[in-house]
Design an enzyme around this catalytic site. Structure first.
Site: not given
Ligand SMILES: [Fe+2]
Ligand SMILES: [Fe+2]
Length: 436
Positions: A172, A129, A295-296, A213
Site C-alpha cells: 500500500e 474514515w 474500499d478495495e 490504507h
Molecule cells: Fe484500492
Molecule cells: Fe489499497
C-alpha cells in the site's frame, strides 16, 4: 560488472534461452519484449541480468535497444536510470504498436459515461474514515493507555501473520508508483496533475483514498511494537525507488484489466488479514483491515465497470486485451520488494502469504474466473477470429490453472509431511525465522 560476449553466445530469438560464455545470464528474454534479435555482433551484459548497450547488425542496422528493468539492487547501488525504455527502439524512435489509435479513441469517447458511471463510486472526503478514527488519539490524556491496550492485543499476533501484514502495508505504501503507472494509460492519464477530465479526477481521488490504507497500517504497526519499523521503512523506500513492471504497455484496456484484477486481489488479501486478526484476538485490527478491504471492493467495482463498458463498445479489443494480460500473468505490484538484505524478499513474503491463506494461487484463479463471469466473456458472440481464439484461451484458463495449483498444493503438503519446509528470517520482525 560488464562482460563483453560474442554473437555466437546469443540465442536468435527473445523467447529462447540465452547463455553467455561466462555463464552469467540465462532465460532473460521473453516474447513480451516484442523484439527480435538478429545477428547481433555483441552486447554488454551485466551480472544483475540487464543489457546496457544496443548493437548493430553487420548491415549496420540497429535492431535492439531492449533493457532489463531496474532492480532493487540497482537502486541500492545508486545505478542511474537509463534513458531508453521498453517502448523506445534502437533508432531512438517510439516503436510501440500498442495501444492502437482505436483503443485511445474508444476510451476518450467514454468521458461523459465515466463521469456518470464511475465518479459516483468515489466516496466524499467528509464521509470517508480516516486513520485517526481507528487509532489511539495522541492529543488525549488516555493516549498512553490506549497504546498499551493496542500493544497488548497485538502481542498475540503470530510472526507469520505479521509478515503478511507488513508485506500488505508496504504494498500500500508504494502508492506513488501506482499513480505513476495509471498515468501511463494512454487516453485517460492526468496530463497536467490537475486535469479536470473525469479520468484525471478519478485517478487523483482514487490515489487519495488509497493513501489512507498505508497510513493506517503503518501507524498501527508502529504502535504495536512488534515490527522493526526501520527495516519496514527501508523496504518501502527501496520499493518506491524500484517501481513496478505491470506490462500494461500504455494501453488503457490492459491497464483497467490489471487494476480490476489487483483491486480484487487486495480486497481478498485485506479481507483475509481481517478474518485472521479476529481469530488471533485483535478485533480492532480486524476492523482496520475490514475497512480497507471495503474500499478495495468499491475500487474493484469501478474498474470492472470500466472494462464491462469496453466489452460493450469494443468486444474484440477488450477480448484481445484480456487474453494478453492473462498470457503475461498479472504481476503483483510489490514484486520488486527489497529490504537491503534479502534479494528474494517478495517471493518469501508471497510464500508466507500463501501458507497463511492471506493470498493464494487459488485466489489468483478465483479472481480470473470471477472476472470472466462479471464481463460475461463466455457469452460474447460475433467476435473476430482472433478475438474468438482469445475468448477460448481465456475461458479455458481457470480449469487449467486450478489443476496446476492443486499439484503445487500437493507438493507443499508432501514437503510438509516430509519435514522439508524451510524457515526464513525476516528483517521486518527483527530477523525472527518464519516457516516458508
Ligand atoms: Fe484500492
Ligand atoms: Fe489499497
Amino acid at each position: 560488472m560488464c562482460a563483453m560476449v560474442s554473437s555466437s553466445a546469443i540465442a536468435q530469438t527473445l523467447d529462447s534461452v540465452i547463455t553467455f560464455n561466462n555463464g552469467v545470464l540465462k532465460n532473460k528474454w521473453t516474447a513480451s519484449n516484442r523484439f527480435r534479435i538478429q545477428k547481433l555482433d555483441s552486447v554488454s551484459a551485466y551480472s544483475n541480468g540487464g543489457f546496457e548497450k544496443k548493437w548493430k547488425t553487420s548491415s549496420c542496422r540497429i535492431v535492439m535497444a531492449a533493457v532489463a528493468p531496474i532492480t532493487p539492487r540497482d537502486v541500492m547501488k545508486g545505478k542511474p536510470l537509463r534513458k531508453t525504455g521498453n517502448n523506445v527502439g534502437g533508432n531512438g524512435k517510439d516503436t510501440r504498436t500498442w495501444p492502437s489509435q482505436q483503443q485511445i479513441e474508444t476510451i476518450r469517447s467514454l468521458d461523459s459515461w465515466a463521469e456518470e458511471a464511475i465518479l459516483p463510486l468515489l466516496k466524499p472526503v467528509e464521509k470517508c474514515w480516516q486513520p485517526q478514527d481507528l487509532l489511539p488519539n495522541s492529543s488525549t490524556d488516555t493516549f498512553m493507555d490506549e497504546v498499551l491496550e493496542l500493544k497488548q492485543r497485538a502481542s498475540h499476533l503470530p510472526d507469520d501473520y505479521l509478515v503478511c501484514l507488513v508485506g500488505d502495508m508496504i504494498t500500500e505504501e508504494a502508492l506513488p508508483t501506482y499513480q505513476s503507472v495509471f498515468n501511463t494509460f494512454e487516453g485517460v492519464r492526468d496530463t497536467t496533475g490537475a486535469s479536470p477530465t473525469p479520468w484525471g479526477v478519478w485517478v487523483r481521488a482514487w490515489t487519495a483514498e488509497e493513501n489512507r490504507h498505508g497510513d493506517l497500517l503503518s501507524r498501527y504497526l508502529y504502535l504495536s511494537g512488534r515490527v522493526d519499523m526501520k527495516m519496514v521503512e527501508k523496504t518501502t523506500q527501496y520499493l518506491i525507488g524500484a517501481g513496478m513492471e505491470a506490462h500494461i504497455d500504455n494501453s488503457p484496456y490492459n491497464g483497467f484489466i490489471y487494476t480490476s484484477f489487483q483491486e480484487r486481489a487486495t480486497f481478498i488479501s485485506h479481507g483475509n488479514t481481517a478474518r485472521l486478526a479476529k481469530e488471533h484476538g485483535d478485533s480492532q485490527l480486524a476492523t482496520i483491515c475490514g475497512m480497507i478491504a471495503s474500499d478495495e471492493r468499491r475500487h474493484e467495482i469501478a474498474y470492472t465497470r470500466i472494462v464491462s463498458k469496453l466489452f460493450e463498445v469494443d468486444p474484440n479489443g477488450a477480448m484481445l486485451a484480456f487474453a494478453e494480460m492473462m498470457r503475461k500473468k498479472i504481476t503483483m505490484p510489490a514484486h520488486l520488494m527489497f529490504d537491503g538484505e534479502n534479494s528474494n524478499l517478495f517471493e518469501d513474503y508471497a510464500t508466507v502469504a500463501q501458507r497463511c491463506k492471506v493470498y493464494t494461487a487459488k485466489d489468483y484463479t478465483d479472481i480470473m474466473e470471477h472476472l470472466i463471469g462479471v464481463w460475461k466473456v463466455e457469452k460474447l458472440r460475433d467476435l473476430s477470429s482472433e478475438a474468438l481464439q482469445a475468448q477460448q484461451f481465456v475461458c479455458s484458463l481457470p480449469s487449467r490453472m486450478r489443476k496446476l495449483s492443486e499439484r503445487a498444493h500437493d507438493r507443499v503438503n508432501n514437503c510438509s509431511t516430509q519435514a522439508e519446509q524451510r524457515n526464513k528470517a525476516f528483517s521486518w520482525i527483527f530477523h525472527k525465522p518464519v516457516m516458508l
